[in-house]
Each structure stands twice: as structure tokens, then as C-alpha cells.
Design an enzyme around this catalytic site. Sequence first.
Site, short mmCIF file in Angstrom:
data_model
loop_
_atom_site.label_atom_id
_atom_site.label_comp_id
_atom_site.label_asym_id
_atom_site.label_seq_id
_atom_site.Cartn_x
_atom_site.Cartn_y
_atom_site.Cartn_z
N ASN A 84 0.51 -1.36 0.08
CA ASN A 84 -0.05 0.03 0.09
C ASN A 84 1.05 1.61 -0.28
O ASN A 84 0.24 2.68 -0.47
CB ASN A 84 -1.02 0.00 0.60
CG ASN A 84 -1.75 -1.19 1.67
OD1 ASN A 84 -2.77 -1.28 0.01
ND2 ASN A 84 -2.23 -2.44 2.05
N SER A 109 5.33 11.24 7.38
CA SER A 109 5.47 10.92 8.21
C SER A 109 6.11 11.50 10.03
O SER A 109 7.66 10.99 9.59
CB SER A 109 4.56 9.62 9.22
OG SER A 109 4.29 9.46 10.59
N TYR A 146 6.39 1.23 9.29
CA TYR A 146 5.38 1.87 8.52
C TYR A 146 6.17 3.66 8.95
O TYR A 146 6.12 4.25 6.77
CB TYR A 146 4.50 2.07 9.84
CG TYR A 146 3.56 3.71 9.12
CD1 TYR A 146 3.54 3.84 8.03
CD2 TYR A 146 4.00 4.44 10.29
CE1 TYR A 146 1.92 4.90 8.15
CE2 TYR A 146 3.82 6.03 10.14
CZ TYR A 146 1.90 6.56 9.13
OH TYR A 146 2.02 7.26 8.80
N LYS A 150 7.51 5.05 4.84
CA LYS A 150 7.44 6.50 4.73
C LYS A 150 8.25 7.29 3.98
O LYS A 150 8.73 8.12 3.38
CB LYS A 150 7.17 7.36 5.66
CG LYS A 150 5.56 7.02 6.33
CD LYS A 150 4.70 7.34 5.06
CE LYS A 150 2.71 7.50 5.50
NZ LYS A 150 2.18 7.56 3.81
N1 LIG Z 1 -4.00 10.93 11.00
C1 LIG Z 1 -2.22 11.29 11.25
O1 LIG Z 1 -1.95 11.63 12.10
C2 LIG Z 1 -1.31 10.84 10.58
C3 LIG Z 1 -1.80 10.49 8.79
N2 LIG Z 1 -0.28 10.56 8.21
C4 LIG Z 1 -0.88 9.71 6.88
O2 LIG Z 1 -1.34 10.61 6.35
C5 LIG Z 1 -2.32 9.49 5.45
C6 LIG Z 1 -3.88 9.49 5.98
O3 LIG Z 1 -3.78 8.98 6.94
P1 LIG Z 1 -5.20 9.14 7.58
O4 LIG Z 1 -6.40 10.02 7.38
O5 LIG Z 1 -5.07 9.58 8.73
O6 LIG Z 1 -6.09 7.47 7.60
P2 LIG Z 1 -6.89 6.68 7.09
O7 LIG Z 1 -6.65 5.23 7.71
O8 LIG Z 1 -8.04 7.27 7.85
O9 LIG Z 1 -7.23 7.42 6.04
C7 LIG Z 1 -6.18 6.70 5.12
C8 LIG Z 1 -6.84 6.40 3.58
O10 LIG Z 1 -6.95 5.54 2.51
C9 LIG Z 1 -7.23 4.20 1.60
N3 LIG Z 1 -6.04 3.74 1.48
C10 LIG Z 1 -5.60 2.53 2.12
N4 LIG Z 1 -5.03 2.00 1.34
C11 LIG Z 1 -5.40 2.33 -0.01
C12 LIG Z 1 -5.02 1.85 -1.08
N5 LIG Z 1 -4.55 0.72 -0.93
N6 LIG Z 1 -5.39 2.74 -1.74
C13 LIG Z 1 -6.96 3.35 -2.06
N7 LIG Z 1 -7.22 3.64 -1.21
C14 LIG Z 1 -6.22 2.92 0.02
C15 LIG Z 1 -8.26 3.54 2.42
O11 LIG Z 1 -8.94 3.40 2.49
C16 LIG Z 1 -8.42 5.23 3.73
O12 LIG Z 1 -9.90 6.16 4.02
C17 LIG Z 1 -1.62 8.51 5.79
O13 LIG Z 1 -0.60 7.80 4.36
C18 LIG Z 1 -1.21 8.60 6.70
O14 LIG Z 1 0.49 7.41 6.51
C19 LIG Z 1 1.10 10.19 8.28
C20 LIG Z 1 1.31 10.99 9.46
C21 LIG Z 1 0.40 11.52 10.82
O1 LIG Z 2 1.77 8.45 11.15
C1 LIG Z 2 1.42 8.31 11.44
O2 LIG Z 2 1.66 9.13 13.25
C2 LIG Z 2 0.72 9.53 14.23
C3 LIG Z 2 0.51 10.29 15.64
O3 LIG Z 2 1.31 8.59 15.69
P1 LIG Z 2 1.23 7.98 16.72
O4 LIG Z 2 2.32 6.98 17.47
O5 LIG Z 2 1.76 9.13 18.26
O6 LIG Z 2 -0.08 7.94 17.21
C4 LIG Z 2 -0.41 8.28 14.48
O7 LIG Z 2 -1.62 9.09 15.54
C5 LIG Z 2 -1.23 8.05 12.86
O8 LIG Z 2 -2.40 6.94 12.75
C6 LIG Z 2 -0.41 7.65 11.94
O9 LIG Z 2 -1.09 7.27 10.82
#
Ligand SMILES: NC(=O)C1=CN([C@@H]2O[C@H](COP(=O)(O)OP(=O)(O)OC[C@H]3O[C@@H](n4cnc5c(N)ncnc54)[C@H](O)[C@@H]3O)[C@@H](O)[C@H]2O)C=CC1
Ligand SMILES: O=C1O[C@H](COP(=O)(O)O)[C@@H](O)[C@H](O)[C@H]1O
Length: 257
Positions: A84, A109, A146, A150
Site C-alpha cells: 500500500n 509521517s 511503517y 514513509k
Molecule cells: N492521521 C495522522 O495523524 C497522520 C497521518 N499520516 C499519513 O496520512 C495519510 C492519511 O492518513 P489518515 O487519514 O490518518 O488514515 P485513514 O486510514 O483515516 O485514511 C487512509 C485512507 O486511505 C485509503 N487507502 C488505504 N490504502 C489504500 C489503497 N491501497 N488504495 C486506495 N485507498 C487506500 C483508506 O481506505 C482510507 O480511507 C496516510 O498516508 C498516513 O500514513 C501521517 C502522519 C500522521
Molecule cells: O503517522 C502517524 O502518526 C500519528 C501519530 O503517531 P502516534 O504514534 O503518536 O499515534 C498516528 O496517530 C497516525 O495513525 C499515523 O498514521
Amino acid sequence: MAQSVLLTGAAGRVGEAILGGLADDHEWRLLDRDPPTDDQPGEFVVADITDEEAVREAMAGINVVIHLAGDPRPEAPWDSVLTNNIDGTQTVFEAAVDAGVEKVVFASSNHAVGNYETDERTPDLYREHDDYLLDGTELPRPSNLYGVSKAAGETLGRYYHDEYGLSVACVRIGNLTRGHPPIDYERGQAMWLSYRDCARLFDRCIRADYEYEIVYGISDNDRKYYSLERAREVLGYRPRDNSAHFDGEEQVVEPDT
Ligand SMILES: NC(=O)C1=CN([C@@H]2O[C@H](COP(=O)(O)OP(=O)(O)OC[C@H]3O[C@@H](n4cnc5c(N)ncnc54)[C@H](O)[C@@H]3O)[C@@H](O)[C@H]2O)C=CC1
Ligand SMILES: O=C1O[C@H](COP(=O)(O)O)[C@@H](O)[C@H](O)[C@H]1O
């Protein structure tokens, strides 16, 4: 000027924050392997980012790609991040170059650099008296597989920039939570990204001119160990939220003003 933006991973939390602030500001094509659960701006493509043909089709007429789709779990196993996060991200970059897309914004990330948080540095690192700062020029030091995926995405971006001239911004997102910073979690408070600062930052990634950038995606928290200087200077990011302004009680951050 409004841009045609392809948002992968649109059905997730970061997608929700971006669309919550910017739904009317750009022309959106949304892509996710999960179908939408409610009304969304623009068209919605249900596809997996590892499906090369579907990703190529989704790039038609697009100026900017915001690439969020992937496995976001810090504990995600290798087979999942390999498919992914690494393979999927390479598919997105390759299709973007072939389609003549101008910019790709990659959701990196904090976990790409999580092992700078050594036993000697923590927990002081998360507290106001400490002044240790990462600024985006440091090498990756992933804290899990993970985070390795990234760092690989950032390196793919470097390659597609150097080889094909694609503008690439890698945003090392901190900890995105809605309404208030994480409670009883110092690390999360130091790297908090509010929903509305998230929208502001990605808006600047859509609009600004840059070559290849690694920036940190956090709010203007009093205590931070990630520098916002590059995001401010190159992108013109102006965060307005600060985890120190919350006292642990749930508070709702008002929509953008
Ligand atoms: N939420 C956070 O605090 C952080 C998020 N990120 C990054 O931001 C991005 C989004 O994260 P979130 O919105 O929190 O996660 P999330 O899980 O809420 O959203 C990810 C979305 O990507 C879709 N997805 C996953 N694999 C897929 C694939 N192979 N093809 C098509 N769609 C796919 C899922 O269906 C989901 O809707 C990720 O890449 C994550 O690593 C990075 C650091 C912190
Ligand atoms: O990359 C990500 O980081 C956030 C924050 O990390 P955490 O270890 O403090 O929870 C995480 O919540 C998120 O799911 C992840 O995609």
C-alpha cells in the site's frame, strides 16, 4: 487560482480535514478504495492505488496530486506497507509524471524520524524547556516499518523530482486530531496538527511554487521539536492553532475564520 486536485485516500481522516477546509477552493477528484459515506465535492473514484490503470485514468486533467492513501498504522506489517505505501506510492508518482501533473504532495509521517526520540532525549524532548529541533534536513530515522515506508515514499519523491522535474512536497504529518490536541499525551501535543491548520498547510502545498521539499506538518504548538521554518518560508504556511491553548478539557476548534 483554483487547481484540479486528485486527492488519494480521500475517505480518511486527513482527507476529511483537507476537504473540511478546502472543499470549495479547488476542483476535486477524490480517490479511495472505500466508497464515500456522505456527500463529497467533485467526482469520486473507487480504486486501489496499486491498480495502475485506474490510477492513470484518475490523473487525466489533474494539476496537483495530494497522495494520502496508504496504511497509516505505526504497527502495520511489512507486507501491507510494501504493497500500500511503497508500491502504491510508486504507482502514483509514475502515473503523475506520465500525465504531466505539476506537483505531488506526499503524506509522510513523524514515524519517518521517530528514532531521533532516543531514551536520552525523551521525555524532555516533549517539554518546553527543551530546544531540540528537527528541521527536515536530517536523514530519516524510522521508528517502525511503517516509518520505513514513509522514508521510501520521500525518496521516491526525490527521484521523480530529480529525474523528471516533478515538484514534490513531503509533509511529515505529526498527530492530527479534531477539535483539541491529544489528551494526556505529551508527544502528541508537541506534534499536534489541528484540522484547520491541516487544511491551511495542504492549501499552501497546492498553491506554492517549490522544487523538492520536506516539511513538518504540525500546528504552532508552544513546545515543538519539529521546525516550521521551511513550511513558513517556502510554502507560506501560517498555522493558527497551538496545543498549549487547550487545558485538557474538550474544546471545539471553530471552522476557519
Ligand atoms: N492521521 C495522522 O495523524 C497522520 C497521518 N499520516 C499519513 O496520512 C495519510 C492519511 O492518513 P489518515 O487519514 O490518518 O488514515 P485513514 O486510514 O483515516 O485514511 C487512509 C485512507 O486511505 C485509503 N487507502 C488505504 N490504502 C489504500 C489503497 N491501497 N488504495 C486506495 N485507498 C487506500 C483508506 O481506505 C482510507 O480511507 C496516510 O498516508 C498516513 O500514513 C501521517 C502522519 C500522521
Ligand atoms: O503517522 C502517524 O502518526 C500519528 C501519530 O503517531 P502516534 O504514534 O503518536 O499515534 C498516528 O496517530 C497516525 O495513525 C499515523 O498514521
